[in-house]
Structure formats: C-alpha cells, structure tokens
Design an enzyme around this catalytic site. Sequence first.
Site, PDB file in Angstrom:
ATOM      1  N   GLN A  71      -6.414  60.216  99.134  1.00  0.00           N
ATOM      2  CA  GLN A  71      -6.488  60.283  97.691  1.00  0.00           C
ATOM      3  C   GLN A  71      -5.657  59.150  97.101  1.00  0.00           C
ATOM      4  O   GLN A  71      -4.452  59.080  97.326  1.00  0.00           O
ATOM      5  CB  GLN A  71      -5.944  61.656  97.278  1.00  0.00           C
ATOM      6  CG  GLN A  71      -5.874  61.903  95.809  1.00  0.00           C
ATOM      7  CD  GLN A  71      -4.727  62.850  95.494  1.00  0.00           C
ATOM      8  OE1 GLN A  71      -3.835  63.053  96.318  1.00  0.00           O
ATOM      9  NE2 GLN A  71      -4.719  63.390  94.303  1.00  0.00           N
ATOM     10  N   SER A  78      -1.612  57.910  92.738  1.00  0.00           N
ATOM     11  CA  SER A  78      -0.315  57.408  92.234  1.00  0.00           C
ATOM     12  C   SER A  78      -0.171  55.902  92.380  1.00  0.00           C
ATOM     13  O   SER A  78      -0.743  55.293  93.283  1.00  0.00           O
ATOM     14  CB  SER A  78       0.830  58.055  93.008  1.00  0.00           C
ATOM     15  OG  SER A  78       0.893  59.421  92.744  1.00  0.00           O
ATOM     16  N   SER A 132      -1.066  59.632 101.445  1.00  0.00           N
ATOM     17  CA  SER A 132      -0.929  60.254 102.767  1.00  0.00           C
ATOM     18  C   SER A 132      -2.114  59.858 103.616  1.00  0.00           C
ATOM     19  O   SER A 132      -3.257  59.912 103.158  1.00  0.00           O
ATOM     20  CB  SER A 132      -0.937  61.784 102.668  1.00  0.00           C
ATOM     21  OG  SER A 132       0.090  62.221 101.854  1.00  0.00           O
ATOM     22  N   GLU A 169      -6.035  71.097  94.063  1.00  0.00           N
ATOM     23  CA  GLU A 169      -4.768  71.037  94.781  1.00  0.00           C
ATOM     24  C   GLU A 169      -4.078  72.391  94.664  1.00  0.00           C
ATOM     25  O   GLU A 169      -3.569  72.948  95.629  1.00  0.00           O
ATOM     26  CB  GLU A 169      -3.890  69.927  94.190  1.00  0.00           C
ATOM     27  CG  GLU A 169      -2.614  69.696  94.986  1.00  0.00           C
ATOM     28  CD  GLU A 169      -1.868  68.456  94.513  1.00  0.00           C
ATOM     29  OE1 GLU A 169      -2.125  68.000  93.379  1.00  0.00           O
ATOM     30  OE2 GLU A 169      -1.037  67.948  95.275  1.00  0.00           O
ATOM     31  N   SER A 205       6.441  66.728  90.221  1.00  0.00           N
ATOM     32  CA  SER A 205       7.882  66.968  90.302  1.00  0.00           C
ATOM     33  C   SER A 205       8.226  68.299  89.642  1.00  0.00           C
ATOM     34  O   SER A 205       7.451  68.844  88.860  1.00  0.00           O
ATOM     35  CB  SER A 205       8.632  65.846  89.597  1.00  0.00           C
ATOM     36  OG  SER A 205       8.402  65.929  88.200  1.00  0.00           O
ATOM     37  N   GLU A 226      10.021  68.789  87.242  1.00  0.00           N
ATOM     38  CA  GLU A 226       9.994  68.644  85.779  1.00  0.00           C
ATOM     39  C   GLU A 226       8.563  68.752  85.251  1.00  0.00           C
ATOM     40  O   GLU A 226       8.312  69.376  84.225  1.00  0.00           O
ATOM     41  CB  GLU A 226      10.607  67.300  85.388  1.00  0.00           C
ATOM     42  CG  GLU A 226      12.121  67.192  85.653  1.00  0.00           C
ATOM     43  CD  GLU A 226      12.502  67.134  87.119  1.00  0.00           C
ATOM     44  OE1 GLU A 226      11.736  66.554  87.931  1.00  0.00           O
ATOM     45  OE2 GLU A 226      13.559  67.692  87.479  1.00  0.00           O
TER      46      GLU A 226
END
Lengths: 374, 374, 418, 418
Positions: free
Chosen positions: D135, D138, D170, D253, D379, D381
Amino acid sequence: MQFDFSSEQKELQTSVRRFFTDNSPNSAARGVLESTAGHDESLWKKVGEQGFLAAAIPEAQGGVGAGYLELCVVAQEAGRALAALPTVSSIYQAAEFLMAVGTPEQQAKWLPRLASGEAIGTVAVTEAAGPLNPKAITTRVTNQRLTGTKLPVADGSAADFAIVAAKDEHSGISLFIAELAADGVERTPVETVDPSRKHARLDFDGAVVEPLGAPGEGLALIERIRDRAAVLTAFEQIGGAQAALDMARDYALQRFAFGRQIGSFQAIKHMLADMYVSLELARSNAYYGAWALSVDSDRLPAAAASARVAATQAYQLCAANNIQVHGGMGFTWEFDCHLHYRRSNYLALALGGPSHWEERLIESVRVNPALKAA
Amino acid sequence: MQFDFSSEQKELQTSVRRFFTDNSPNSAARGVLESTAGHDESLWKKVGEQGFLAAAIPEAQGGVGAGYLELCVVAQEAGRALAALPTVSSIYQAAEFLMAVGTPEQQAKWLPRLASGEAIGTVAVTEAAGPLNPKAITTRVTNQRLTGTKLPVADGSAADFAIVAAKDEHSGISLFIAELAADGVERTPVETVDPSRKHARLDFDGAVVEPLGAPGEGLALIERIRDRAAVLTAFEQIGGAQAALDMARDYALQRFAFGRQIGSFQAIKHMLADMYVSLELARSNAYYGAWALSVDSDRLPAAAASARVAATQAYQLCAANNIQVHGGMGFTWEFDCHLHYRRSNYLALALGGPSHWEERLIESVRVNPALKAA
Amino acid sequence: MNFDDTPEEAAFRSKARDWISANAPRELHAGLSKLGFGQSDAGVGDPMQAAKQWQKKKQEGGWAALRWPREYGGAGASAIEQVIWQSEEGAYAKLGGAFTIGLGMCGPTLMTWGTEEDKRKRLPKLASGEEIWCQLFSEPIAGSDLAGIRTRAAPEGDEWVVNGQKIWTSGAKESDWGLLIARTDTGVAKHRGLTMFFLDMKSPGVEVRPIKQMNGDAHFNEVYFTDVRIPDAQRLGAVGQGWTVALTTLMNERMSIGGSMPTGFDELLNYAEEIETEHGRAINDPRVRSRLASYAVKATGLQYSAYRSISALSRGEEPGPENSIGKLVAGSMLQDVSRFALDLQGEYGLIIDEKLSPDNARFQRMLMRSPATRIEGGSDEILRNIIAERVLGLPADIRVDKDVAFDRIPTAASAGGR
Amino acid sequence: MNFDDTPEEAAFRSKARDWISANAPRELHAGLSKLGFGQSDAGVGDPMQAAKQWQKKKQEGGWAALRWPREYGGAGASAIEQVIWQSEEGAYAKLGGAFTIGLGMCGPTLMTWGTEEDKRKRLPKLASGEEIWCQLFSEPIAGSDLAGIRTRAAPEGDEWVVNGQKIWTSGAKESDWGLLIARTDTGVAKHRGLTMFFLDMKSPGVEVRPIKQMNGDAHFNEVYFTDVRIPDAQRLGAVGQGWTVALTTLMNERMSIGGSMPTGFDELLNYAEEIETEHGRAINDPRVRSRLASYAVKATGLQYSAYRSISALSRGEEPGPENSIGKLVAGSMLQDVSRFALDLQGEYGLIIDEKLSPDNARFQRMLMRSPATRIEGGSDEILRNIIAERVLGLPADIRVDKDVAFDRIPTAASAGGR
C-alpha cells in the site's frame, strides 16, 4: 457466538430507558439527595409494578423469571438515570442471598415482596475501615440474639430486614436475617458521599435473628453473592458513565470560549475520547460478566472482578472529567455533575473498593486462565 | 537558603556544555552504538584531561576536589550529550567505593588513574534477573580466588578492574577487587538495550582478587554507594530528558501537517507540557539529592531515591514521547530519537529498577520524615 | 546550593518564632492543624473575627504583608524572609484565607497601577486586615477565556456606569473593595476593549449571591452590577489597557510563593502507617508503597520547585509561567490520593462524617473539594497551554477571535443558540 | 448473549481443526508460538517461502481469504466463521504477515473499485499468496495528514506518469503490486486533487529502499517513483476521487477483525508466575497484582470489544470508527508492560539476547518495537481525533488547509524553511 444483547433485550432496554426518563429525571435523585428521604419511594413503587426488579427472580417466587441479562439491562438504565433506589442492597444482594441459601420459608416470606418492591432487604457487613476479614467483624450472635454495630448499611433506615454477618457461637462468621423494625434495633442515618442512596448505622442490642445459610460460611457466601452483585453494579456504573460522558459531550458542543465550541479544542476532544475508550473497555467486560452470570459459568468470579474493576475506573473517570469539561459550573451544587461524581464514588466502594477487586481478579484469573486474553 | 547552583557552578556548566557540544555530538554516541567499541575513547581521554571526572575526588588522590555539586553539573551535561562514557561504572561507583572503603594502598593505586581517565573501574554485582539479595549471588571467593559469572557488567570489556560482590568463605557477601586483565578472567560482550554503553559477561575461574571493605558488608556497601551513584545518574537522566524534550519541541516547530506546525495542536502542546512538568519535578528532586550528597546529609538515602525515581520517570517519558512527536521518523534508525530511548531504559535499570528505588524511597522517608513535603 | 539558614536567616527565624509563640492564638492551634484540604470548620468560633484579629496583630508586630514597603503597611522583607515566616507561622496561616486575594493579587496590582494617594489610603488597611478585597474577573460566559468578559462600563461625566455579572468571586460578601475588569469598547478586538477599576463593594447596585458548591460550601459568589457608579479616579491604567493590568494581577497570583500546593501526600503517608490492608499494615503493602513513592516524588518535586522559585526571586528574577506546574500536578494528585485513601478504607470509606470517618473525614472532604482545584485559577488545560506556549515557545492555538471586533466573535447564541 | 458455539459453528470449528491438524507445518509450531511482539526470527528458514506455502495450501483447502466470494478465490464464509478459523489457526497465522496488507486492505479496495476483469485476474492470486500487494500511501511530508501527499501523477495519452516518493511501505521489496494514491491536480483543495491507481511494482522507475528501524528490523521501505508509467486502466475510481477510494482502504484496515491487538498481558501474567521480586513470587506481590489487574481489564476489554464488533458484523453492520480503540489502548500498554517486565528483572533486564534474556528476550524486543505501534496506521493523536469526531460527534479541528488550493497550503518551506 452472539456477543450482544438480543433484539428483545434491546427493546426492553428502550422501554426501561423511556420509563426512567419519564419517572426518574436527575431532579428526582437530587430530591432524595437534598432531603432526608431514604430513597425515591414513588419510583420504587412504579419500578416494582413494572416488574423490573423481579427480572431474575423465578416466577414461582413472585418474580418475572426473565433472567439476568434482563436484570443487567435494568441496572444499566437505573445507573444512567441516577435512580435513587435500593437496587444494590435489596435486589443485587438481599434477593440473591435468599435465592442462594434461603430456606423455603425464608424465600417464601421475602422473595415475592422483594420482587414487587413491597419490602426492602439489605446487607450489613461492614463495621470499620479496611478489608473484610474475620477480624473485622465483632458483632456477635448468642442464643439467636444479635449484639453489635454495623455501618455503613445501605438503605439501612428503609429496609425491612438486613442480612447480617456476625460471629456465631463457635466464633465462625455466619449470616443471619434481622428484621429491622424489631426490638433491640436502633437505626441512625449516616452521611455518606452519595446521599441519593442513603446509609444508616444499625445498633443491635439483643435483637432476635434467624440464621441464613450454613454456619461458618458467612464470608464465603458474601464473596459468592458479591460476585453476582458486582456484575449488576457494573451495569449501573457503565450506565452512569455513559450519562456522564453524554453530559460532557453535550456541554462541549454548547459552550463557547475563544469564539469556538470548547469541544473543538483537542484538549477537550481527547479527554472525551479517553472517557469513551474507558467506557467501551468497561462495557465489553460487563457484557462478559453478564454472560457468565446468566449461564452460571465457572468463569463468573474472574468475569465479575473484571467487570467491576473496569466499570469503577470508567465511571470514576467519566464523572470526574465531566466536572472538568463543565469548568466552574461543574463544581456548583446547582449543576448535576456532582450527582454522578458522588454516585461513581459510592458505587466504587459499595461492594469493597477497587483494590479488593483487583486482588480477586488476579486470584480468579490464575484459577481459571480461560479469561486470559487471546 | 540558596536552592540553586552557584554562579561559578553555572559557568562550569556553560563550559562543560560547550565542551560536550564540540566533542560529543549525538553522532559520537551513535558511532559507539554502531561499532564494537566499548566507549568513546577519544572523548574519555579529553574528559579526563579537563578534570571533569575528578571533580569529587580529593586533590591528594589525583582529583580536582571541587565537589559533588560540580560533578552533578558534569553528569547532567554528559547525559544531555548522550556521552558514550563509562561514567556510571568508573566515576559514580568504582571511585566512590574506593573513596569510601579502599585501603590507602588501593586508593593510591587506582584513584589517580580513575580521576584522569587512564584507568576504568566497574562494578560486577548482578548475576540473574530479579532483585538483589544474598540468594542472587552465587559467585564465590575461596583463598582469594574468585569463581563465578557476572552479567551484565557495564564497561566490562574496557574496565581495568571490577569491584565484585561475592560470597566469602563465611558465606557472607563481601566485595573484592578483581583486575580484569589477569588470568582466570574471561570477558564476552553482551548485547543490551543501549549499545552506546557496552556491557559484558565476566567469567571468573579462580581469578586472584583482593578484599575491599569489611567482610560480610557487601550488600550494605553496595546500597550505600548506589545512593550516591543514584544522584549522579539522576543528573545524567535529567540532562537526557532535557535533550529529548528539546528535540521534540524543535521538531514540533519544524514539522507541518494540515497546513500548520504540529506544535500548534493541543495534543502535541500538552504532551510536551507534561514532559516539561515531569522533567521539572525530576530536576527539583535531583537538586535536593545533589545538596544531600554534597553535605553528606543523613537525608541522602531518601533524597537519592526521590531523585532516582523522578528522573527515571522523566527520562522514560520524554524519550518515548520524543519518538511519538517525531511520528514515523522517530522510529527510524537514522533519527536520533532511539538513542535517548535506549539510554533512558538503560539508565532506568543500571542501579536497580524503578520498583527497587520506590521501595527504598518509602523505607527512607519513614526513617527520616524530614523529607516529607510541607 | 544550601538548604540551611544563613546566620541572618536563622536570626530572622528565631525572631519570628519568638514573636509567634508570644502572640499567636494558641488555643486555635489544634483545630487549625488538623484542618485538611476541603475542610472548613476549624472550630475557631467566628472565622472572620479570628482572621481579622490575627492579621491586625501581625501588622502591629510588623509581620503582615511582609514584602510590601513599610509606607504601605508592609514590612519590607525579602522573599526568603517571607518563606521563613510562612514556615514558622504554620497552621496559623490557615486563619488568613480571607486576605489571600487582597494581599496576593489586588494589593500588588494597586501597587503597580494605583496613584500614590490610592496606595497610601488603601494598602495599609489591606495589610492590617481592616479592609478585605475581592477580584471581579470571571463571568459566566468568560472563564478560561477571561478576555471574553461582557460586563460593560460606560462613561458618564467623570464616572463609569457598570452593568453586568461576575462569578467565582471569593469572599465577595465580606469584601470592602473589589478589583473589577469591565468592557469599555465592544467595537475593537477583545483584548483591547477592557478597562480596570476598583470599587467600593457597598456601592448601590452591587448585589452578591453566594454559590453553593458541590461539597456544600459557599466560598464563591455571583456579583451582579446594576447601574453601579464608579468614579473615574478609581480607574487603574488607561482606558482600554485593562488586559495589561489584569496580567499584573495574574502574574502576582503565580507569585504567591512559599508553601507549595497541598498534595495529600503527607496525610496519606501518615494514614498508611495507621491502617491495615489485606496484606497487613498499609505502609508495608508493596502496592501502597509503590503508590506512595510516586506521590512522594511529586510532593517533594513541587516543594523543591517552590524553593527554586524563591531562590530565583531572591536573586531578583521574576517568577515566570513555569510556576504553573504546582496546581497542575497537585490538582489531579489530590483527587487521586483521596480516591486511593477511600479505597483503603473499603465500604467504610463511604462515610463522610468528621466524628465517624477515619482521620476526621479528611480524605472524604478532599475527594469532594479536589475537582475544583483542577479548574479554579486556571484549568489544567489552560495551564498546559501556558507551559507549552510561554515556557516551551510553541505556537498559540489557532484563534478565530483575534483581530475581530468583540461584538462579531462567534458565541453559542450566534451559532444558533445551541 | 452467548459465548459458546452454535451447533453450526461447532461443526465449522471441528472441520477447521481437523484440516489444520492434517495440513499445517507442525514442525514450525514451536518457533511460531514463542514468537513475541517485536520479534522476527521464528526459526522457520525462509519466512517468505514458508508463508507462501501455507497460504497456497490454505487456498487449495478452501481456507484462504475466508470472507471473499468464491469467484475471487475466497471461501464465502461468515465473519464468525473467520473468527473461528483464526482461533484455530493460532500461531500459524504468524506465517502470513506478508499477506496482511493485501488481503486486509488492497484486496477489499479492488473488490469495491476495480473492474470485473481486474478482480478476476488479481484477487485469486492474492488469495493464494502467489502475488503480494503493498500500500503506497504515506509520504515523508504526509503521515497523519495523509491527504497532504505530493507524489504527482500526470496524464499522458492513456497512461499516467508518476514521480515522487512514498514511505513506510511494508513489504514493498517483496510486492508484485502496489495500491498507489497520487496527486493529479494541485490547483484544487487537497482532498479533491487525488487519484488512486494500482501498479506493477516491477515497472521501470520504481525503486525500493528499506528503512532500518530503531529496533534493527527493516519491515518498512521508501519507494521512489521516477517517470513510472501506469496504464489508465489501472485507475481505481474517477480522477479526483482518490480520497474516497482511500477511505475504503482505511475502513477495511479497521475491518481486519478477529484476534485483537497483542497487549502483552498474557506474557506478563505467565512471567509473573515464574519470577521473584523483593516480596516473593511476583504473582503474589500486591504491587504486581495490582498492575496485572489493570492490564487484565484492558486486555479482556479489547478482546471482548472485538467480539462485539464481530457480532455486529455478523448482523450486517459495518465496523465503525469505534474500532480505533484497539490500537490506541494496546500501543501504550505494550510499552508500559515491557518497561514493567524489565523493571522486575532489575539490572539483568538490560540484556537483549534471545539466549540470555528471560523469556527469550520477549519483553526487551517488545520494548524496542512498541513505540512504533503508537504511530503506525494512525497515531494515538489521530485515533483520539477519530473517536472524538466520528464517534462522539465533536467538531473537527480548525482547518487552515481546507478550501485552499493545495499549492497554497502553508508548509515548512513556505514558512521560511524552519
């Protein structure tokens, strides 16, 4: 596997919630809190009429015989509504003791009246600060007469009878039923952190009692019944936690500072998210407890302790942070935040404090590792 | 009362910081971490030349005799610079053992060389996982010959001698000095969480040793010296925590997301504020420890434990959250975040873990309630 | 680095100790000593009378308003002398709660912004306890967002006419004077339309209503202003400069040095020596010890941080925003400590009754009082923002209310009355 | 409410158990079982080969991609059947890490947005382990702020030319196909200028560089694109619709149901039975018990929350943002548990060596791996924001990058290269 309440149980929840919304607004709990009333008598009568209390009491004994999952549903809504009722003492404990070890006569005498709300029972165990153990009990029964002092006793002023833990003639701890209107019983109100569920001091001076359950088994029985009560109380706690979270969320949407809803600040958003997380963990543990209670699983001790520990954490967190989100207003008598703060701290201690249940959790998990996470 | 370093000490700090900035950038620690080098030898030599290590060693023994407050200043800057040096073993411990209980001959032989950095000493106590007690020590000395295995021993490959805790001929725990280049000593590098401060396994097979301090007093002596080392290590920890906080702050100012500096989000701001709070609490506790160390106060055990517990919390928090602020980059080998993460976890365990020091703190506070807060 | 008194400090301490031993109301000491956080009844009879007596006596003896100049009723002492005095005054200091706001915040503000005449007239009476002051800042709509206040002051001749409402005013009922921030211009950005005044609390149109708190006490009040007239001479700073003046007040709030915040640690440590848990004496129970240790380092950390502040102060440095850590740490710790203590008591911990509860219901009262600590005088969230922005230099929150005329800032009402 | 299998579920379980016992690589079981969080060497020889063998065998047996339709190589099973399979597969599931992204995220995205031909061609090979997917979302500049990606895709005939850089991919080195989000328009608001593609990872101009992690592993990669050509036929969704397509991926996900996150609780409980503290056996030390209890309710809470999700899923409900709690709770717990375990080991806990460290260096590896958990895949947050906004209905953060053309959004560079 079906890890949720059934659609019938969800319908029950809807109707119980509607009932409490109509009959037990926060102002009702506040009314009890601000008065000398022991509990909300008119609500108790109505709840009894609805049969909510009797969900887990067999029909043969005046109950509804629906089951424990249904009683969990009721407990959750009672907690959410801050209901000022003797649920923990009369239903989650006294009725359970009677069902577990009462003689047919004792059951016949009390259970139908507990189920209908006509009578209130309570449990009188504690005498002093600290853990519950044989040393902590000095109350004594000789010749079926009870002498000693118990406090705090939930609903002690309103209850018709108390199940009392006392030293028997062989110095074992046994249980006894004491009728509280009888001679030799004095009741004095005791102020606690949550006066919406009143407590009393009971002074027994030769009051006549009758034994309940096997002699010398008092503490073991208390532990066994407290496991059951812990699950039900956990549902009151998650109901309360949800209500406190909802209050906080609504206020964060409503209140403006710096030209914005305070709920748009990450400090508030993340505090509320943490409250939600804590509540969801508690809810899931409580569901497992409900299942274990409903099928009388041997995992009940571990499940009950997990439900209890998580629910106490969640309600204490949500109630305290609800005050924080409300700012200064949250600390006033006028706002309802303190009703949840009080209730959360009362329920945290009602069946023994968090550390007691942490201990019990680890002991039970070791015995029955099936509870261990995958 | 003057609860701060003096202006001379602050000037010393400025010059020590400048020294480390020039001579020990993070890349130096990384160099040691990524190699088989035991420590940063060229830095160690320079530090020795500057006399930094010798701050608390009397002039008569080759030191500078400045005092412990000065050594605390050096330790803080060494921690901040992630200096890859055998400070904890050689200076905070080995030298301290010698000064406390070394014979004049032992002191004369080793102290001047420790002070100059020419020699490195270490302490070999641990043999297995778990708390330090007589059961945990199986290494044995018979006829001045040592047999057994110690690990992990900090700087065990580089050290000239080790102060070894071993069972003596009366089965008490005593201390011995073992020269590590001697026969009967085998050293094997051991991988630890922080390879910028290397550790080794030491196998002794009849190595010749000489006693240090009174026989049977080994564990008491270790405890006594560890209190002193704890204060100095706490200064390394707060230096490191400050550096990690600074890194995180700088990155939060530099990194943009959603069109803003990430440091403008309250989630990040408040995380950094909590790191700061933790660091300030640690700093203040460390100052008190420095004072107690510098005047040999009877409050040292409590002060040292407080300094240690608070500094461990602060460095672990700051180092972990520094990674969090850096996001994915913080988790790469390339970024320096892991250097602090490693160091924080190494220092947390170096003199016994946090729970050991919590125990010692409460024990000491009970003995000397003067430490209790007002 | 030195924790011991210098000879001068030791002399000052011994002088203070002697004076206190000769003059303090010893009969009140026991009651004051056991008075815990959130407890209000020290059994001193009329607390206000006792407070005024002690304050007057201190002023006569030269021990009041220690750091103020003598001409304003103070003692001209140093920061460290004040700390020494506080440690010697000990439990008697609990008598003086009514003067905290006046001495700590209003007085210093007047000192900075008042005329010489104001200062000579008002400050000595404040120092002697003859006059009590309160601070009229927060409003129902403006707590954390203090600059969002709406109380209006409109000029009329050489007077101002004030209308509006304040809230969270400690001691308003007993106060003679109030320090008031009001909005004098709604057409400019929020921080720019404010002006500071002081006013006679007995002025017509001032109405004080106590607020009952969740723990049953009523230390705070609402104060309503209806056409209250304030002479322009009682303005502090220029018109529109109110925010700057308020910052002086708030900085002095942080400056209230010395005894750090109560944290509950000592009380818990003492209590742990007394009681039993399932694992024997609480102090020997590893779980209790571990909790105590983590509380201990916070308590000592705050205490020593206060000492560091004092040392900085005595070097002439101004106390900065780093002093915000005290309340931030102590607030949640008090709540935590009280819950933990109740847990140790088990079901019996429910009782909140001075006569029945262990340790005089200390922890129960602390439980019911401590939630306010995380809010009053700057919420946890505001304090973290202060540390992040003013200590660490991080950017301010994104402001939608900046550079906008006050009357155009979004409010609950403008957002559709949600 | 029922925790036990229905008769149908029991039959499925027994069928799965029998098949596994007849087909699984039993010789690898011991190594896989003791493999802890953050540990990578299960001693299975070539892990990719072992993974592909097991996946292929499963697919042949009808146990791969359980919930996918049969025509795409799946088994058409129910959510609960998948959970039962996972619990029976147990440690063998650790073989399949290389397929997690493909089966959990890329496949379902293709299922929703791909053409019938794409699906029939690609999905069965994904299900059988023949093809591996990664994937490509990012970027160095766009992590939490995923919509801020800068990799450009420019149209050229019926192809797109891609230039830019991805990160945290990954398995990029082993992958045959990649799911790529790229910016196709910089002149519109950031969420509106994105388009999704899939591409052959062997295409010219694709360069993969492993990233060494702090724990020494290299599971993640940087992927560089230099004039990489992708046929327009490999576009998923419309041009400019990339963000919507990405939300499908991200929702899936969360949908990766079943076995909840590892938390470290079981490992710590087992370890506490084995070792001693200063107060005897760790499991009998009240401090350890108290910590274990608070970990226990998190671990079981997450596990039962996963069961609740599965129940909801089997009623046909979509898994919602409430599933974000798993990683949020587990991430910091892993870090906490590993520190606590090392503390119990004392100085010896420093050693990180499978042969020397207690319990196979399990907790040391967990310590070095766990900081990534609080970051990867959202994250802490971001997860709290998701819960606050999408579960609790709180307002979004104030956005300065909304309704602004992408190329005018402030960046570090535009802010003066700070």
